[in-house]
Design a protein around this motif. Structure first.
Motif, short mmCIF file in Angstrom:
data_model
loop_
_atom_site.label_atom_id
_atom_site.label_comp_id
_atom_site.label_asym_id
_atom_site.label_seq_id
_atom_site.Cartn_x
_atom_site.Cartn_y
_atom_site.Cartn_z
N ILE A 106 -12.62 -2.16 -0.06
CA ILE A 106 -13.96 -2.52 0.41
C ILE A 106 -14.97 -1.40 0.15
CG2 ILE A 106 -15.31 -3.19 2.43
CD1 ILE A 106 -12.67 -4.38 3.57
N ASN A 107 -14.63 -0.20 0.57
CA ASN A 107 -15.58 0.91 0.42
C ASN A 107 -15.60 1.49 -1.00
OD1 ASN A 107 -14.62 0.91 3.42
ND2 ASN A 107 -16.57 1.97 3.45
N LEU A 108 -14.42 1.67 -1.58
CA LEU A 108 -14.33 2.27 -2.90
C LEU A 108 -14.36 1.23 -4.03
CD1 LEU A 108 -11.60 5.00 -2.23
CD2 LEU A 108 -14.08 5.17 -1.97
N ARG A 109 -14.26 -0.05 -3.66
CA ARG A 109 -14.24 -1.15 -4.64
C ARG A 109 -13.15 -0.95 -5.70
NH1 ARG A 109 -19.80 -0.26 -3.91
NH2 ARG A 109 -20.86 -1.95 -2.80
N ALA A 110 -12.02 -0.43 -5.27
CA ALA A 110 -10.90 -0.21 -6.19
C ALA A 110 -10.21 -1.53 -6.49
CB ALA A 110 -9.90 0.77 -5.58
N ASP A 111 -9.44 -1.56 -7.56
CA ASP A 111 -8.68 -2.75 -7.90
C ASP A 111 -7.67 -3.04 -6.79
OD1 ASP A 111 -6.25 -4.17 -9.15
OD2 ASP A 111 -7.78 -4.40 -10.70
N GLN A 112 -7.76 -4.24 -6.22
CA GLN A 112 -6.94 -4.57 -5.05
C GLN A 112 -5.46 -4.71 -5.38
OE1 GLN A 112 -8.91 -8.01 -3.38
NE2 GLN A 112 -10.88 -6.98 -3.40
N THR A 113 -5.17 -5.19 -6.58
CA THR A 113 -3.77 -5.34 -6.99
C THR A 113 -3.10 -3.98 -7.11
OG1 THR A 113 -4.34 -7.35 -8.21
CG2 THR A 113 -2.24 -6.30 -8.74
N ILE A 114 -3.80 -3.04 -7.72
CA ILE A 114 -3.25 -1.69 -7.87
C ILE A 114 -3.12 -1.01 -6.50
CG2 ILE A 114 -3.69 0.60 -8.82
CD1 ILE A 114 -4.98 -0.77 -11.21
N GLY A 115 -4.12 -1.21 -5.63
CA GLY A 115 -4.07 -0.63 -4.29
C GLY A 115 -2.87 -1.14 -3.51
N GLY A 116 -2.63 -2.45 -3.55
CA GLY A 116 -1.48 -3.02 -2.85
C GLY A 116 -0.17 -2.52 -3.42
N THR A 117 -0.09 -2.43 -4.74
CA THR A 117 1.12 -1.92 -5.39
C THR A 117 1.38 -0.47 -4.99
OG1 THR A 117 0.73 -3.38 -7.28
CG2 THR A 117 2.26 -1.55 -7.61
N ALA A 118 0.32 0.32 -4.90
CA ALA A 118 0.46 1.73 -4.51
C ALA A 118 1.04 1.84 -3.10
CB ALA A 118 -0.90 2.42 -4.57
N LEU A 119 0.58 1.00 -2.18
CA LEU A 119 1.13 1.03 -0.82
C LEU A 119 2.58 0.58 -0.80
CD1 LEU A 119 -1.76 -0.29 1.48
CD2 LEU A 119 -1.12 2.04 0.93
N ASN A 120 2.93 -0.39 -1.64
CA ASN A 120 4.33 -0.84 -1.72
C ASN A 120 5.24 0.27 -2.22
OD1 ASN A 120 3.97 -3.45 -0.78
ND2 ASN A 120 3.58 -4.29 -2.81
N LEU A 121 4.72 1.12 -3.10
CA LEU A 121 5.51 2.24 -3.59
C LEU A 121 5.55 3.39 -2.59
CD1 LEU A 121 4.24 2.31 -7.30
CD2 LEU A 121 6.47 1.53 -6.50
N MET A 122 4.44 3.58 -1.87
CA MET A 122 4.36 4.70 -0.95
C MET A 122 5.18 4.46 0.32
SD MET A 122 0.99 6.50 0.73
CE MET A 122 0.70 5.26 1.98
N ALA A 123 5.18 3.23 0.84
CA ALA A 123 5.82 2.95 2.13
C ALA A 123 7.30 3.31 2.17
CB ALA A 123 5.59 1.48 2.52
N PRO A 124 8.13 2.81 1.24
CA PRO A 124 9.55 3.17 1.33
C PRO A 124 9.81 4.66 1.15
CG PRO A 124 9.09 1.96 -0.71
CD PRO A 124 7.88 1.86 0.13
N ALA A 125 9.03 5.32 0.26
CA ALA A 125 9.19 6.76 0.07
C ALA A 125 8.84 7.52 1.35
CB ALA A 125 8.32 7.23 -1.08
N LEU A 126 7.73 7.13 1.99
CA LEU A 126 7.30 7.78 3.23
C LEU A 126 8.32 7.55 4.34
CD1 LEU A 126 5.13 9.23 4.94
CD2 LEU A 126 4.07 6.98 5.32
N VAL A 127 8.79 6.31 4.45
CA VAL A 127 9.75 5.97 5.51
C VAL A 127 11.06 6.73 5.33
CG1 VAL A 127 11.22 4.10 6.36
CG2 VAL A 127 8.77 3.73 6.11
N LEU A 128 11.58 6.76 4.11
CA LEU A 128 12.84 7.49 3.87
C LEU A 128 12.67 8.98 4.11
CD1 LEU A 128 14.22 5.64 0.71
CD2 LEU A 128 15.26 5.73 2.98
N PHE A 129 11.50 9.52 3.76
CA PHE A 129 11.21 10.94 4.01
C PHE A 129 11.24 11.22 5.51
CE2 PHE A 129 7.82 14.06 5.02
CZ PHE A 129 8.42 15.20 4.48
#
Length: 343
Positions: A98-121
């Protein structure tokens, strides 16, 4: 049959509530591909909260005394905590989209990649292993409602309805169903729901009527994150024995398929969730499903490889989407960053 219905509900309810999470985001105009990642984060937060609360003297006393009301209160409180943290985690997608007007598909994919790494850490830091579990016992003994919970002997027969819907069930299942109904009514029968859907169809027209598109989209994604986080904990509690290992077996992506198959409509989503839940149940427990109650396990006796049963939910997903995606109608403005100066 009782076992089949119970297990189908256990798998269908997280799918249903997370698919509704996707609906709230996409009806506001934001594509939320991060449902999988938010579920993983919500499952971790829920399991961690239960683990921490088990160290409380009050909670331990309630367990030893068999105070099932207090334990169910802990279950509901954990659902709220998981929902709150899921909403916070989803703010990353909101801000980027919304604020940065970034590509929403890429943003969602980034969170999908970050979540398991963060959780396992975090799990490695907290437990020094790859799986975070409850401190004592299992989710069935802590949160499952049985006959003994209500002081009824196991030998007493409750009939088909009682045995299916009141024995060996989780309160969270019915809370999620009730929440699904309430939020569906809010989305389609209230002023807030109308404004939210308007922002996903024609945000310029909505803005011209005085609706703050940015706030509505933030609201849609925040509600989406809360539901996905709650769904993650419900999944971890009911199917993973209240443990978190940075994985939810692709339920977030299955929920996206359910949402598309259901054409972004709650009633269709409920039916699709039951269908996919049935196949997930078959995949997980085909060897113990006694359909006729005669002690004959038909699916196990056929001789089909267990791997095929495990593939069924995903094969069905591909087939269903192949035949129904042409008829699906997504919100017109989803995925398009809103520019207030553009008309």
């Amino acid at each position: 049959m009782t076992f089949l219905i119970q297990q189908t509900l256990i798998y269908a309810v997280p799918l249903m509530i997370v698919a509704l999470a996707g609906v709230f985001a996409e009806r506001s105009g934001i594509i939320n591909l991060a449902l999988e990642g938010i579920m993983i984060f919500g499952a971790f937060i829920g399991v961690l909260f239960v683990r921490l609360m088990q160290g409380s003297q009050a909670v331990l006393a309630a367990k030893q005394a068999g105070d099932w009301v207090a334990l169910q209160g802990l279950e509901l409180l954990t659902m709220l905590v998981a929902a709150a943290m899921g909403a916070v985690f989803s703010l990353l997608l909101s801000f980027a989209s919304i604020n940065l007007r970034a590509d929403q598909t890429i943003g969602g994919t980034a969170l999908n990649l970050m979540a398991p790494a963060l959780v396992l850490f975090l799990i490695r830091i907290i437990a020094n292993q790859n799986t975070l579990q409850m401190a004592t016992g299992d989710s069935a003994s802590w949160f499952m409602l049985k006959k003994s919970t209500f002081g009824v002997d196991k030998s007493v027969e409750w009939g088909f309805f009682g045995e299916t819907f009141l024995n060996k069930i989780y309160l969270a299942t019915y809370v999620c169903i009730l929440l699904f109904i309430i939020l569906s009514v809010i989305l389609y029968k209230t002023k807030f729901g109308l404004r939210l859907r308007a922002c996903g169809e024609n945000p310029q027209a909505a803005d011209s009527l005085g609706i703050n598109v940015y706030k509505m989209r933030y609201a849609g994604v925040t509600i989406s994150g809360a539901l996905a986080g709650m769904g993650g904990f419900v999944y971890a509690m009911t199917t993973a024995n209240c443990s978190s290992n940075g994985d939810v077996a692709g339920f977030g992506f299955l929920a996206l398929a359910v949402m598309i198959f259901g054409n972004w409509k709650p009633l269709n989503i409920a039916g699709a969730s039951l269908l996919f839940g049935l196949f997930k149940c078959i995949a997980a427990a085909y060897a113990s499903i006694d359909i006729n109650g005669d002690g004959v396990f038909l699916l196990a006796d056929i001789g089909i490889s267990a791997h095929l049963y495990r593939m069924l939910p995903y094969l069905i997903t591909l087939l269903v989407l192949a035949f129904t995606s042409k008829k699906s109608r997504a919100p017109k403005a989803e995925g398009i960053p809103y520019d207030k100066g553009q008309r």
